[in-house]
Write an enzyme that holds these catalytic residues in place. Structure first.
Site, PDB file in Angstrom:
ATOM      1  N   LEU A   1       0.813  -1.217   0.000  1.00  0.00           N
ATOM      2  CA  LEU A   1       0.000   0.000   0.000  1.00  0.00           C
ATOM      3  C   LEU A   1       0.848   1.269   0.000  1.00  0.00           C
ATOM      4  O   LEU A   1       1.933   1.313   0.569  1.00  0.00           O
ATOM      5  CB  LEU A   1      -0.914  -0.004   1.232  1.00  0.00           C
ATOM      6  CG  LEU A   1      -1.843  -1.217   1.364  1.00  0.00           C
ATOM      7  CD1 LEU A   1      -2.714  -1.076   2.610  1.00  0.00           C
ATOM      8  CD2 LEU A   1      -2.721  -1.395   0.124  1.00  0.00           C
TER       9      LEU A   1
ATOM     10  N   GLY B   1      -9.118   3.397  -7.851  1.00  0.00           N
ATOM     11  CA  GLY B   1      -8.339   4.544  -8.330  1.00  0.00           C
ATOM     12  C   GLY B   1      -8.541   4.758  -9.828  1.00  0.00           C
ATOM     13  O   GLY B   1      -8.686   3.798 -10.590  1.00  0.00           O
TER      14      GLY B   1
ATOM     15  N   HIS C   1      -3.535   4.295  -2.238  1.00  0.00           N
ATOM     16  CA  HIS C   1      -4.493   3.378  -1.609  1.00  0.00           C
ATOM     17  C   HIS C   1      -5.116   4.029  -0.369  1.00  0.00           C
ATOM     18  O   HIS C   1      -6.314   3.908  -0.125  1.00  0.00           O
ATOM     19  CB  HIS C   1      -3.790   2.106  -1.131  1.00  0.00           C
ATOM     20  CG  HIS C   1      -3.266   1.226  -2.215  1.00  0.00           C
ATOM     21  ND1 HIS C   1      -1.929   0.995  -2.391  1.00  0.00           N
ATOM     22  CD2 HIS C   1      -3.906   0.510  -3.184  1.00  0.00           C
ATOM     23  CE1 HIS C   1      -1.753   0.170  -3.402  1.00  0.00           C
ATOM     24  NE2 HIS C   1      -2.930  -0.133  -3.916  1.00  0.00           N
TER      25      HIS C   1
ATOM     26  N   GLN D   1      -5.378 -12.647 -12.432  1.00  0.00           N
ATOM     27  CA  GLN D   1      -5.299 -11.458 -13.292  1.00  0.00           C
ATOM     28  C   GLN D   1      -3.888 -11.200 -13.807  1.00  0.00           C
ATOM     29  O   GLN D   1      -3.654 -10.213 -14.495  1.00  0.00           O
ATOM     30  CB  GLN D   1      -5.854 -10.227 -12.581  1.00  0.00           C
ATOM     31  CG  GLN D   1      -5.010  -9.687 -11.453  1.00  0.00           C
ATOM     32  CD  GLN D   1      -5.732  -8.579 -10.704  1.00  0.00           C
ATOM     33  OE1 GLN D   1      -6.636  -8.821  -9.925  1.00  0.00           O
ATOM     34  NE2 GLN D   1      -5.343  -7.332 -10.961  1.00  0.00           N
TER      35      GLN D   1
ATOM     36  N   SER E   1       2.123   3.955  -7.442  1.00  0.00           N
ATOM     37  CA  SER E   1       1.801   2.574  -7.792  1.00  0.00           C
ATOM     38  C   SER E   1       2.665   1.651  -6.944  1.00  0.00           C
ATOM     39  O   SER E   1       3.823   1.981  -6.648  1.00  0.00           O
ATOM     40  CB  SER E   1       2.112   2.343  -9.274  1.00  0.00           C
ATOM     41  OG  SER E   1       2.188   0.961  -9.550  1.00  0.00           O
ATOM     42  N   SER E   2       2.101   0.503  -6.597  1.00  0.00           N
ATOM     43  CA  SER E   2       2.889  -0.480  -5.818  1.00  0.00           C
ATOM     44  C   SER E   2       4.107  -0.921  -6.613  1.00  0.00           C
ATOM     45  O   SER E   2       5.128  -1.292  -6.049  1.00  0.00           O
ATOM     46  CB  SER E   2       2.042  -1.704  -5.500  1.00  0.00           C
ATOM     47  OG  SER E   2       0.874  -1.318  -4.847  1.00  0.00           O
ATOM     48  N   ARG E   3       3.973  -0.902  -7.943  1.00  0.00           N
ATOM     49  CA  ARG E   3       5.084  -1.373  -8.779  1.00  0.00           C
ATOM     50  C   ARG E   3       6.268  -0.409  -8.776  1.00  0.00           C
ATOM     51  O   ARG E   3       7.372  -0.796  -9.139  1.00  0.00           O
ATOM     52  CB  ARG E   3       4.597  -1.575 -10.216  1.00  0.00           C
ATOM     53  CG  ARG E   3       3.721  -2.805 -10.373  1.00  0.00           C
ATOM     54  CD  ARG E   3       3.434  -3.079 -11.837  1.00  0.00           C
ATOM     55  NE  ARG E   3       3.045  -4.454 -12.055  1.00  0.00           N
ATOM     56  CZ  ARG E   3       1.809  -4.903 -12.003  1.00  0.00           C
ATOM     57  NH1 ARG E   3       0.825  -4.076 -11.726  1.00  0.00           N
ATOM     58  NH2 ARG E   3       1.542  -6.172 -12.211  1.00  0.00           N
TER      59      ARG E   3
HETATM   60  O1  PAF Z   1      -6.252  -2.565  -8.825  1.00  0.00           O
HETATM   61  C1  PAF Z   1      -5.921  -3.570  -8.163  1.00  0.00           C
HETATM   62  O2  PAF Z   1      -5.113  -3.502  -7.247  1.00  0.00           O
HETATM   63  C2  PAF Z   1      -6.526  -4.917  -8.502  1.00  0.00           C
HETATM   64  O3  PAF Z   1      -6.732  -5.033  -9.869  1.00  0.00           O
HETATM   65  C3  PAF Z   1      -7.817  -5.232  -7.718  1.00  0.00           C
HETATM   66  C4  PAF Z   1      -8.931  -4.267  -8.067  1.00  0.00           C
HETATM   67  C5  PAF Z   1      -7.533  -5.170  -6.222  1.00  0.00           C
HETATM   68  C6  PAF Z   1      -8.297  -6.638  -8.047  1.00  0.00           C
HETATM   69  O4  PAF Z   1      -7.349  -7.607  -7.724  1.00  0.00           O
END
Ligand code: PAF
Length: 284
Positions: free
Chosen positions: A34, A149, A38, A62, A187-189
């Site tokens: 986070l 977001g 977030h 995903q 972004s977490s990345r």
């Molecule tokens: O945006 C994200 O972090 C993810 O795509 C989500 C919405 C938590 C679904 O895994």
């Protein structure tokens, strides 16, 4: 501290009592690691609801790239600590089995043209997996309001479309992107960027912001090319796509007079993480 739950039944027991007491439930789904972005979603949820649930679940369905899934940052203890400061009541950290008790069966849903472009084109299967987990989390939490977001512009459009198609009663709220001081979208990345990549990354925002000034003088294609060329002056950044789209349909526009406002959506490859961002342009 928020109360942490790892099972669906424990979380639902708590939420059922809250609902019986007439409390409104706000929900922020996340994959953890986070940051302030977030936390701003959690703060919005806390402002508009009585109880805030935040899920932390790195959803395997995903990711269309196993290495990306493996490298995704995970730091649950630090996350829970941060959630405390933002007004989260319940942190939900389920296992893969808890979310997918019958195996990773994907939701049978299609998003038409919305999923054919941009992230849908470059990350096949990503939106199916994302919609599957968001639907499952909605089923578990049954929130009144859910917060996403706007950085993930296409994701937000797809979640809204899913809610409409499935007739869910949750209200989906899009929240503004938070940026670092140099313009890089949070972004977490970002924590996976090397120091050199991190230094180059703000170019992604700067180039696209400057594009607003080009609009009166150049065609859509020319602006796309100028922005791409500008960003790729850095050998560390490679533009995967930069599309200028109708914000409702997400389809690329050909001419500025098609919409009063358009969305410039970008994905940039580094040798480390892939970065996405978007920006709104006024066309008249
Ligand atoms: O945006 C994200 O972090 C993810 O795509 C989500 C919405 C938590 C679904 O895994």
């Amino acid at each position: 501290m928020p109360i942490s739950f790892t099972t669906v039944s424990d979380l639902q027991t708590a939420l059922n009592a809250d609902r019986l007491a007439g409390k409104k439930i706000g929900f922020v789904p996340t994959m953890g690691a986070l940051h302030e972005g977030h936390l701003s979603l959690v703060k919005s949820a806390a402002a508009g609801n009585d109880i805030v649930v935040c899920s932390i679940f790195v959803n395997p369905t995903q990711f269309n790239n196993a290495a990306d899934l493996e490298k995704y940052p995970r730091m649950p203890d630090a996350d829970i600590h941060l959630l405390k400061t933002a007004g989260c009541d319940y942190a939900f950290l389920p296992s893969v089995n808890e979310i997918y008790p019958n195996g990773k069966i994907l939701l049978d849903i299609h998003f038409g043209d919305l999923e054919k472009v941009m992230e849908g084109e470059f990350r096949p299967g990503h939106f199916k997996g994302m919609a599957t987990v968001v639907n499952r989390l909605f089923e578990i939490v049954t929130p009144d309001n859910a917060y996403f977001g706007k950085k993930d512009f296409q994701q937000l459009a797809i979640v809204k479309n899913m809610v409409k198609q499935l007739g869910l009663s949750v209200n989906v709220i899009g929240c503004e992107t938070l940026r670092e001081e140099d313009g890089l979208a949070m972004s977490s990345r970002n924590m996976l960027l090397t120091a050199a990549q991190r230094k180059a990354a703000p170019m992604i925002y700067k180039a696209r912001r400057t594009a607003q000034e080009f609009i009166p003088f150049h065609t859509v294609e020319a602006v796309k090319e100028l922005v791409t060329r500008y960003i790729q002056q850095s050998p560390l950044l490679k533009v995967e796509y930069f599309e200028i789209v109708n914000p409702e349909t997400l389809q690329p526009i050909q001419d500025w007079n098609e919409c009063k406002e358009v969305q410039g959506c970008i994905a940039v490859l580094t040798e480390g993480p892939r970065l996405i961002d978007n920006i709104t342009y006024a066309t008249i």
